[in-house]
Design a protein around this motif. Structure first.
Motif, PDB file in Angstrom:
ATOM      1  N   PHE A 159      -8.306  17.512 107.560  1.00  0.00           N
ATOM      2  CA  PHE A 159      -9.726  17.357 107.523  1.00  0.00           C
ATOM      3  C   PHE A 159     -10.345  16.431 108.533  1.00  0.00           C
ATOM      4  CE2 PHE A 159     -13.875  15.792 105.918  1.00  0.00           C
ATOM      5  CZ  PHE A 159     -14.564  17.134 105.797  1.00  0.00           C
ATOM      6  N   ARG A 160     -11.421  16.895 109.347  1.00  0.00           N
ATOM      7  CA  ARG A 160     -11.981  15.995 110.205  1.00  0.00           C
ATOM      8  C   ARG A 160     -13.012  15.074 109.537  1.00  0.00           C
ATOM      9  NH1 ARG A 160     -10.426  14.123 115.053  1.00  0.00           N
ATOM     10  NH2 ARG A 160     -12.073  13.353 116.683  1.00  0.00           N
ATOM     11  N   GLN A 161     -12.668  13.549 109.513  1.00  0.00           N
ATOM     12  CA  GLN A 161     -13.435  12.825 108.899  1.00  0.00           C
ATOM     13  C   GLN A 161     -14.652  12.237 109.917  1.00  0.00           C
ATOM     14  OE1 GLN A 161     -10.726   9.578 106.839  1.00  0.00           O
ATOM     15  NE2 GLN A 161     -11.377  10.898 104.880  1.00  0.00           N
ATOM     16  N   LEU A 191      -2.430  24.026 115.154  1.00  0.00           N
ATOM     17  CA  LEU A 191      -2.264  25.539 115.268  1.00  0.00           C
ATOM     18  C   LEU A 191      -3.434  26.061 115.346  1.00  0.00           C
ATOM     19  CD1 LEU A 191       0.815  26.066 113.091  1.00  0.00           C
ATOM     20  CD2 LEU A 191       0.862  26.077 115.617  1.00  0.00           C
ATOM     21  N   MET A 192      -4.469  25.993 114.451  1.00  0.00           N
ATOM     22  CA  MET A 192      -6.003  26.348 114.639  1.00  0.00           C
ATOM     23  C   MET A 192      -6.840  25.535 113.801  1.00  0.00           C
ATOM     24  SD  MET A 192      -6.544  27.365 111.004  1.00  0.00           S
ATOM     25  CE  MET A 192      -7.609  28.736 110.996  1.00  0.00           C
ATOM     26  N   VAL A 193      -8.071  25.692 113.664  1.00  0.00           N
ATOM     27  CA  VAL A 193      -8.822  24.969 113.230  1.00  0.00           C
ATOM     28  C   VAL A 193     -10.221  25.990 112.619  1.00  0.00           C
ATOM     29  CG1 VAL A 193      -8.964  22.854 114.721  1.00  0.00           C
ATOM     30  CG2 VAL A 193     -10.497  24.686 115.484  1.00  0.00           C
ATOM     31  N   GLY A 214      -8.036  22.073 109.634  1.00  0.00           N
ATOM     32  CA  GLY A 214      -7.138  22.195 110.565  1.00  0.00           C
ATOM     33  C   GLY A 214      -5.699  22.408 110.064  1.00  0.00           C
ATOM     34  N   ILE A 215      -4.998  23.245 110.886  1.00  0.00           N
ATOM     35  CA  ILE A 215      -3.502  23.260 110.546  1.00  0.00           C
ATOM     36  C   ILE A 215      -2.621  22.294 111.573  1.00  0.00           C
ATOM     37  CG2 ILE A 215      -1.557  24.597 109.948  1.00  0.00           C
ATOM     38  CD1 ILE A 215      -3.627  24.655 107.906  1.00  0.00           C
ATOM     39  N   GLY A 216      -1.844  21.259 111.053  1.00  0.00           N
ATOM     40  CA  GLY A 216      -1.149  20.544 112.069  1.00  0.00           C
ATOM     41  C   GLY A 216      -0.079  21.389 112.756  1.00  0.00           C
TER      42      GLY A 216
END
Length: 938
Positions: A150-152, A128-130, A140-142
């Motif tokens: 969270f981007r690993q 939905l957003m980052v 981000g929101i799934g």
């Protein structure tokens, strides 16, 4: 600091004077935008992106320390035409975006020099957003589960990361009513002053009044520390969420620094008054009957859904298997180190009762002291172990990278021909970080496998070769330069050749630690294909008395395409294309086939060039039948090139290389010297056709006048910079003499042209270090311009200079005291008798023949492009040569030093103004004449 803000009217406002000492700023100023802005994102440094209503992205350019507001907007198209950009978030060197179809995109190539980036890369997942954090970490929101992700794997070397990871993001009300299990889990630590679980009995002195004073769901818990005197074990009154300590939220909570925020889609209603908070009305799930000694531990099936407990009064309650539906997340104040992830990024398994009991007896202060003690012990052990192994030799670690391929090689043995070979480029990095490369050539001779190798740190030039049948290039080493026999390789396609050229050139520059913008003192040269090369002077060798030998000069290619180039030591460089378009150097490097490999990310622009290809129709006169296409065996080909030695037909003639494309059909050229009749005949008719090349490089066009020649005044080594503009003279394609005004190091393009009157069209012009202006007219005569000064840039009159006997001059070059000219037959002439009182000189003296281009530097250095140089294997055309023995008392020198050869067309040493330091012994040498300390300026 920059604080942009979009308003309801889709306008962008900028907050003036925001700083650390004045964080609120002073006033708002409106920024004009090319469209309606619906969302904006500002990075920690100088990146600012916004989204437009139509779906495009808007980028602010020109933001720097002196201009935090920026200068202009650039529009970046969305990744696809159907779904525009809905949301954008920027960091230090990254830009993430979400399109209207919830696809996540990463912008490649974004940095301070290129805030727009280069291209979009679609990432896995729908959001939905980052939101990008302070060190380019991404949240981000799934789209489907509305969970926080969270981007690993985000590191400085891999800014796009590797995968999305859902994190434990319980709300405050969940932590308040989930007991010690949820509190410990959400905090991400095993030790803390949390209350015991619901399995413990409440103290007997707990009454209704104390329960009413407790905070309700969604309200902050009291931060007063517990009175350990009433509770020796460190626990407090029982009940979900009662009596949290202030240390619970600050001490050892997680490795993350700063703060983040998240907002769930659901929100509690108006908080009831304390009198309306009977704790007995909370709908709690019945706990399992477990023994009291294990009640403090986590349940075995602890998960994100089983930890949340929802009180009454929420508009959208969720059950035991549900989790909060998040709608927005911000990590702008959260610094997460990639090497030390917080524990709340993964759901921890249940803790044993012993660990739970231990957590209640250790305070955060004790934990900090314990960690400090362990760190000190580990540090001491490391020093002790390293001390025992200091006498061992340090291990050398090398990383090796290899690229292989199939090419053709012009073999060194007779009969010389192209043979198929396998090549391997091996690049290795030593423990000191230095890189070196070796090119292996594997071939077969008489069914015996052999190989040759070339160390790329020994390569002095890597040049594409003009060949109609092969996509070939040549590698020069000092030895092969002296032998006039480079290593020639050919690829199957032009793309393969460009890939190998870019890779080998990058390896050569890395081996020699030569990259970036060339030195202002560099020597510039151009091949017959229009490729641009620079060679920078060595700081370790003297530049005047003992110059670097030509066969050891390292040449590297620059992006772009030119016919000629002119430079001076202040960094002002101009060039002229085959179509007479003028170009000015922007300060970048690379471009063209080097884009993305050894190229700067800014100051690279699209460049085009157009040239004419001529063929000739030849006919013989017959007294009976007139002109006929049938010639004698000794005649020229009926369709040929200019020499008549090569047959060229309109159907069989191709552009110079695959980089060129035809833009016109063949047509008769009526503008040949001497004129033609109405049908275009002049003993032979000239049929040209135009072809066009499009490339990129660090060059900007200087409109609108087309030029034939250009000359920039070289900096005199004995002159002090007076602040005057740099003198630049040019010849237009029509033969007019022009003087450029306003040229400086900060504005190399100048501002306007000043026309200088002449009686006839000119062909060549040159200005010396002391404002001596010499020119050559199209009829081959020479001229000197008198009274040229900084205050009088155009001079006052022309003085005619007689040409050498029976010769027509075509080019002139002026240094500090020397004047050299070149005639149409390839003879090089030196002008004698030049003095300050008589700057026109007295006579011409022949120096050499077989010269097609000359350039005289500010130290009176003489460099030429030789048309023919005798080599050990063959005659080389287009060879770079340097005149040796040039001294103030012997300005003509006494010999030639041969350099790289085969295919060079132009050279400029006008920027090489570094005078070599003189030793004390040289300065005190009694036999040296007084004028040997420096040339006399005219």
């Amino acid at each position: 600091m920059q604080v942009p803000c979009p308003c309801l009217a889709s306008q962008v406002w900028y907050r003036e004077d925001v700083s650390h000492s004045n964080p609120e700023g002073s006033s708002w100023s409106l920024l004009d935008t090319p469209g309606e802005v619906v969302q904006i994102s500002c990075g920690p440094h100088d990146l600012l992106w916004a989204t437009l209503w139509e779906g495009q992205a808007l980028v602010r350019e020109g933001i720097n320390r002196s201009n935090p507001k920026g200068s202009s907007w650039s529009v970046v198209e969305p990744p696809g035409s159907e779904n525009g950009v809905m949301h954008v978030s920027v960091g230090v060197n990254v830009v993430w975006a979400v399109t209207k179809d919830q696809k996540v995109w990463f912008r490649r190539g974004v940095n301070s020099h290129n805030p727009c980036g280069t291209s979009w890369i679609e990432m896995v997942g729908e959001m939905l957003m980052v939101n990008v954090g302070m060190n380019d970490q991404v949240w981000g929101i799934g789209c489907e589960d509305r969970a926080v992700y969270f981007r690993q794997g985000v590191t400085p070397s891999e800014l796009s990361g590797k995968t999305w990871k859902a994190i434990v993001a319980a709300r405050e009300c969940d932590r308040s009513h989930s007991g010690s299990s949820s509190s410990l889990l959400s905090a991400g630590c095993f030790f803390g002053d949390e209350v015991r679980g619901s399995g413990e009995s409440a103290p007997s002195d707990t009454d209704a009044s104390s329960e009413v004073e407790r905070p309700g769901p969604g309200q902050p818990l009291p931060a007063e520390p517990l009175d350990d005197s009433k509770n020796p074990t460190g626990s407090s009154a029982s009940g979900p969420g009662a009596g949290r300590t202030a240390e619970d939220t600050t001490e050892d909570a997680c490795p993350a620094e700063g703060s983040g925020a998240a907002r769930p889609d659901t929100h509690p209603g108006p908080a009831p008054t304390p009198a309306e908070l009977p704790w007995t009305n909370i709908d709690l799930k019945e706990p399992k009957k477990v023994p009291s000694h294990s009640a403090a531990g986590f349940p075995e099936t602890t998960s994100l859904s089983s930890l949340g407990l929802l009180p009454l009064g929420l508009e959208e309650p969720y059950g035991v298997d549900d989790h909060p539906l998040w709608a927005w997340v911000s990590g702008g104040g959260c610094v997460v180190e990639a090497c030390a992830m917080p524990r709340w990024f993964t759901v921890q398994a249940g803790l044993s009762p012993s660990v739970q009991t231990l957590s209640l007896s250790i305070t955060p202060a004790q934990t900090a002291a314990w960690r400090k003690q362990i760190f000190q012990q580990l540090t001491e052990r490391t020093k002790r172990e390293l001390e025992n192994f200091r006498h061992y030799e340090q291990a050398v670690e090398q990383s090796v990278w290899v690229k292989t391929g199939a090419l053709q090689w012009w073999c060194d043995w007779k009969p010389h021909k192209w043979v198929d070979v396998r090549v391997a480029l091996e690049q290795f990095t030593g423990h000191d970080g230095a890189r070196d490369s070796i090119l292996f050539i594997y071939y077969v001779v008489h069914e015996e496998k052999k190989y040759a190798h070339i160390f790329l740190n020994e390569v002095v030039a890597l040049v594409p070769v003009l060949n109609e049948t092969k996509h070939s290039f040549a590698l020069y080493t000092p030895e092969r330069t002296r032998q006039r026999w480079p290593v020639r390789l050919a690829a199957a396609t032009e793309q393969d050749m460009n890939d190998w050229l870019a890779l080998l050139s990058l390896s050569c520059c890395e081996s020699r630690k030569v990259q970036g913008r060339p030195s202002p003192q560099a020597i510039w040269s151009i091949t017959c294909k229009g490729d641009i090369f620079v060679s920078e002077p060595s700081p370790d060798l003297e530049a005047h008395e003992h110059p670097l030998p030509c066969d050891q000069m390292f040449w590297r290619q620059m992006g772009g395409h030119l016919r000629m180039v002119e430079a001076n030591s202040q960094g002002v460089v101009w060039g002229i294309g085959y179509d007479h378009t003028a170009w000015v150097y922007t300060g970048g490097y690379g471009g063209g086939c080097f884009q993305g490999l050894a190229s700067s990310t800014s100051n690279i622009y699209t460049q085009s060039d157009v040239k004419c290809v001529h063929i000739y129709e030849n006919q013989r006169w017959n007294p009976v039948t007139g002109y006929t296409s049938r010639g004698l065996p000794t005649d020229r080909y009926m369709w040929s090139d200019a020499s008549g030695l090569q047959e060229c037909t309109k159907a069989g003639t191709k552009p110079p290389s695959l980089q060129w494309a035809w833009v016109s059909d063949w047509f008769v050229d009526f503008s040949v010297p001497g004129g033609t009749d109405q049908e275009g005949w002049q003993y032979a008719s000239d049929f040209p056709a135009k072809c066009k090349l499009v490339t990129s490089g660090p060059w900007l066009e200087v409109p609108p006048i087309a030029l034939r020649d250009v000359s920039i005044i070289p900096e005199s080594p004995d002159a002090e910079r007076s602040g005057h503009s740099i003198a630049l003279w040019a010849i237009s394609d029509k033969g007019d003499v022009l003087c450029r005004l306003g040229v400086s190091a900060l504005n190399p393009a100048g501002s306007s042209w000043l026309h200088v009157g002449t009686d006839q069209p000119f062909a060549s012009i040159s200005i010396g270090a002391c404002y001596q202006v010499w020119a050559v007219a199209r009829d081959g005569s020479a001229f000197y311009r008198g009274s040229v000064y900084p205050s009088q840039p155009a001079g006052d009159c022309w003085y005619h200079i007689p040409s050498p006997p029976r010769q027509r001059l075509k080019q002139v070059s002026v240094g500090q005291t020397s004047v050299y000219a070149l005639d149409e037959n390839g003879n090089l002439w030196y002008r004698q008798g030049i003095t300050p009182s008589y700057p026109q000189g007295s006579s011409w003296e022949h120096v050499s023949n077989n010269v097609c281009r000359v350039s005289v530097g500010p130290l009176d250095q003489v460099w030429v492009i030789a048309n023919k140089v005798q080599g050990s294997h063959s005659l080389s055309r287009g060879t770079v040569c340097h005149r040796t023995g040039v001294q103030p008392h012997e300005p003509k020198g006494h010999g030639w030093d041969y350099g790289i050869g085969g295919g060079w067309d132009h050279i400029s040493v006008r920027a090489n103004a570094t005078r070599a330091p003189r030793s004390s012994s040289q300065e005190q040498e009694p036999s040296a004449p007084p004028e040997a300390h420096g040339p006399v300026c005219c």
